[in-house]
Design an enzyme around this catalytic site. Structure first.
Site, PDB file in Angstrom:
ATOM      1  N   SER B 179       0.828  -1.199   0.000  1.00  0.00           N
ATOM      2  CA  SER B 179       0.000   0.000   0.000  1.00  0.00           C
ATOM      3  C   SER B 179       0.876   1.268   0.000  1.00  0.00           C
ATOM      4  CB  SER B 179      -0.948  -0.054   1.207  1.00  0.00           C
ATOM      5  OG  SER B 179      -2.042   0.798   1.029  1.00  0.00           O
ATOM      6  N   ASP B 333      -8.250  -6.073  -5.506  1.00  0.00           N
ATOM      7  CA  ASP B 333      -8.035  -4.754  -4.897  1.00  0.00           C
ATOM      8  C   ASP B 333      -8.738  -3.681  -5.711  1.00  0.00           C
ATOM      9  OD1 ASP B 333      -6.987  -2.423  -3.767  1.00  0.00           O
ATOM     10  OD2 ASP B 333      -5.017  -3.308  -3.451  1.00  0.00           O
ATOM     11  N   HIS B 362      -8.150  -5.058  -0.985  1.00  0.00           N
ATOM     12  CA  HIS B 362      -6.916  -4.390  -0.557  1.00  0.00           C
ATOM     13  C   HIS B 362      -6.453  -4.863   0.822  1.00  0.00           C
ATOM     14  CE1 HIS B 362      -3.814  -1.375  -0.616  1.00  0.00           C
ATOM     15  NE2 HIS B 362      -4.227  -0.887   0.540  1.00  0.00           N
TER      16      HIS B 362
END
Lengths: 389, 389
Positions: B179, B333, B362
């Site tokens: 991320s 995601d 995610h």
């Protein structure tokens, strides 16, 4: 008929863009019919903006989750003529935050699938959408935040009562709608299997998924987060503008696809930056609306479940459907993903999956792809309407 | 080493679930090191919860968007030993709302890709994450809401200074992170192409997409919507709990995939309903955190753009990368979609796309798939680490 720009009238801002975009935001300039109720005045929900429409009086109407809507009225409009056999009627149901106006302007047309020359097209505004009986236009103690909770099934029961009583219609050639309109379409097909001959739920499911419901709840929280919402006790939607803008921001993220935003497709609609698009398109769309009306529609959306017709068994409820059904998700929709729509299609006897290809995501329903989108919709709906049932 | 449940310590609630889930939420019980700064006390950001970690003093540090962080300190930890050639170092960068603890507990291990027996593994907490210098732990007028805006590039410059000064390291065998940690990974590879030999951005992009940034802004608005946030002038994060819960609700919708929620995968984590999951997992994760810290990290996230290294030309910036790169998006995601990651991979010379299959979306980064997830990560990272460069 003089045409003016719908968006411009709401926002004071001129919109550029191609013809299909202009069409998208064009409203017929008509007026003169009084609104359903009188208490809290919101000019957005008016004949001038969303008309012309008529009102059908259902009378007192008890809803499934308790409570009674006093003097329920459904706002509706029709195009075309009902034939003698009364078998050419098409019903169109509305989506969250929407009215029948958008479909009238963009999904209907001579030579198209939804052709008023061939069909008697009935467009009914869902309860709580601001034109039919809704929190903001219901006077007295039962209005605003205390307006009863309404379910999709309540809408469909009320619409059924109206259509059968008013016109004596015993079959519908097609029921169609997008998003929450698709949820009503599913309910119609499963609740009245002998009446509905064909159904086309576009970008919507028979049962709202947990993720979709969770998104809808964040919209509620966005409105509630504004202190001026005051548990629904405000004197003007303008007071709750901050909450409505928060809602609009959430729609930007979830309504459009990541790729559509990345490619800055809003430029084709005449906006110069994402901030410009947010303020003058997304915010402009939501801030004229009534927060209690949206709250009511969102409650309904979160709980859509055709499975309730069979004690919670979705497969059993969809198995009852006799209509020929085209399930039409949008390829990039993250709120009503293709996978969820396909799963329901598989449970439906006489059905096919027809994916609409669009980069726009769920809000592709607004026709931002123009002809490329509407041609696909028309192609599938024409085939469906021509199918023998 | 006594192990206790991390989540339980934060929330007072016992979590059930399989071993990998337990591992996910297990924290080593250690303490005794003082926190970086002293002004506003938040026990969540402590050695007891996230330690052990050390602090490296960078000194006054000017950031790109103006302002200077006084006495910048980076919280870090290491595992394994730096070899004589100083060529076995791996750097791990942290994600939004996260600390190094999670990676230490779940992504490292003997015999795994990130093996402390083979590598000198450096884990550095990003600026503003609550352990390194952050709004809430910076005393005086430059703390809280007035803590400078920080960019990914500022983090990477500070980390570079630390690594080169403290250990004299001239090359990194691998930079990896998920991320926002992936965003730092990309920046490292493009900013210091001769130093970074391998890079593995997991579930993150070199440039934050418009949709991803728009989502992040809704998190800001969620915190701001709480009157107790008071422009960042609160005396305890507990005051802003309503705002933090609003943030947590948004993460539920966007962080997990629709299918993961539909299949009620949270049941395997020990929750009995979506409401239970929301309150005791999602809310429990966010409400101990500091709103100004999150605001600071979100600002950074919204503006991640490696293209700034080449005057805004992302292709040119990625074209500079000399590292062998495995771009590792998560298949479901929606915040950092495979398509966006694949597009950047194509712009990167010596790179491959390695999609991690997971239903979780995610937040699959949290290892909720257990072994099935970590095995994929390890497989790709082992291959990458074994590749000659």
């Amino acid at each position: 008929m003089a045409k003016t720009f719908f968006w411009e009238r709401c926002t004071g801002r001129k919109i550029s863009g191609n013809l299909s975009t202009a069409l998208l935001i064009t409203a017929l300039s008509l007026g003169g019919v009084v609104s359903a109720h009188a208490e809290y005045k919101n000019d957005y929900y008016s004949q001038a903006v969303h008309g012309p429409y008529q009102l059908y009086k259902i009378g007192d109407f008890s809803v499934e989750d308790g409570g009674t809507i006093r003097d329920l009225q459904l706002a509706y409009t029709t195009h075309g003529k009902l034939n003698k056999a009364k078998d050419n009627a098409i019903l169109i149901c509305t989506w969250y935050s929407g009215t029948t106006k958008f479909w009238e302007q963009n999904y209907l047309g001579k030579g198209r699938a939804l052709d008023p020359d061939k069909y008697f097209i009935i467009l009914i505004n869902q309860i709580g959408n601001g034109l039919s009986s809704s929190p903001h236009n219901t006077p007295g103690a039962g209005g605003m935040a205390k307006f009863p909770h309404v379910r999709i099934s309540d809408d469909v029961r009320a619409q059924h009562k109206m259509i059968t009583e008013k016109w004596g219609i015993k079959e519908l050639a097609l029921v169609v709608g997008g998003s929450m309109g698709a949820e009503q379409t599913w309910e119609w097909a499963a609740r009245y299997p002998d009446m509905v001959k064909r159904a086309a739920p576009i970008a919507g499911t028979a049962r709202t998924t947990p993720q979709c419901a969770a998104f809808s709840r964040t919209l509620d929280e966005a409105r509630r987060s504004d202190p001026s919402f005051n548990e629904g006790n405000y004197t003007s939607n303008t007071d709750v503008q901050t909450g409505l803008r928060r809602e609009a921001a959430l729609w930007t993220v979830f309504g459009w696809s990541p790729e559509w935003l990345k490619q800055e497709k809003w430029r084709a609609l005449g906006f110069s930056s994402i901030e410009d698009f947010q303020t003058n398109f997304m915010d402009a769309y939501f801030i004229p609306m009534d927060p209690n009306d949206l709250m009511n529609n969102a409650w309904k959306w979160q709980r859509a479940d055709v499975g309730r017709l069979a004690g919670g068994d979705l497969a059993a409820a969809l198995g009852r459907i006799k209509a020929k059904v085209f399930v039409m998700p949008i390829s990039t929709d993250h709120l009503f993903p293709v996978a969820d729509c396909a799963a329901e299609q598989k449970l439906t006897p006489n059905s096919e999956l027809r994916v609409i290809n669009s980069l726009a995501g769920h809000l592709g329903l607004f026709g931002v792809d123009g002809k490329a989108y509407y041609d696909q919709v028309d192609l599938h709906l024409k085939e469906l309407l021509n199918a023998s049932v």
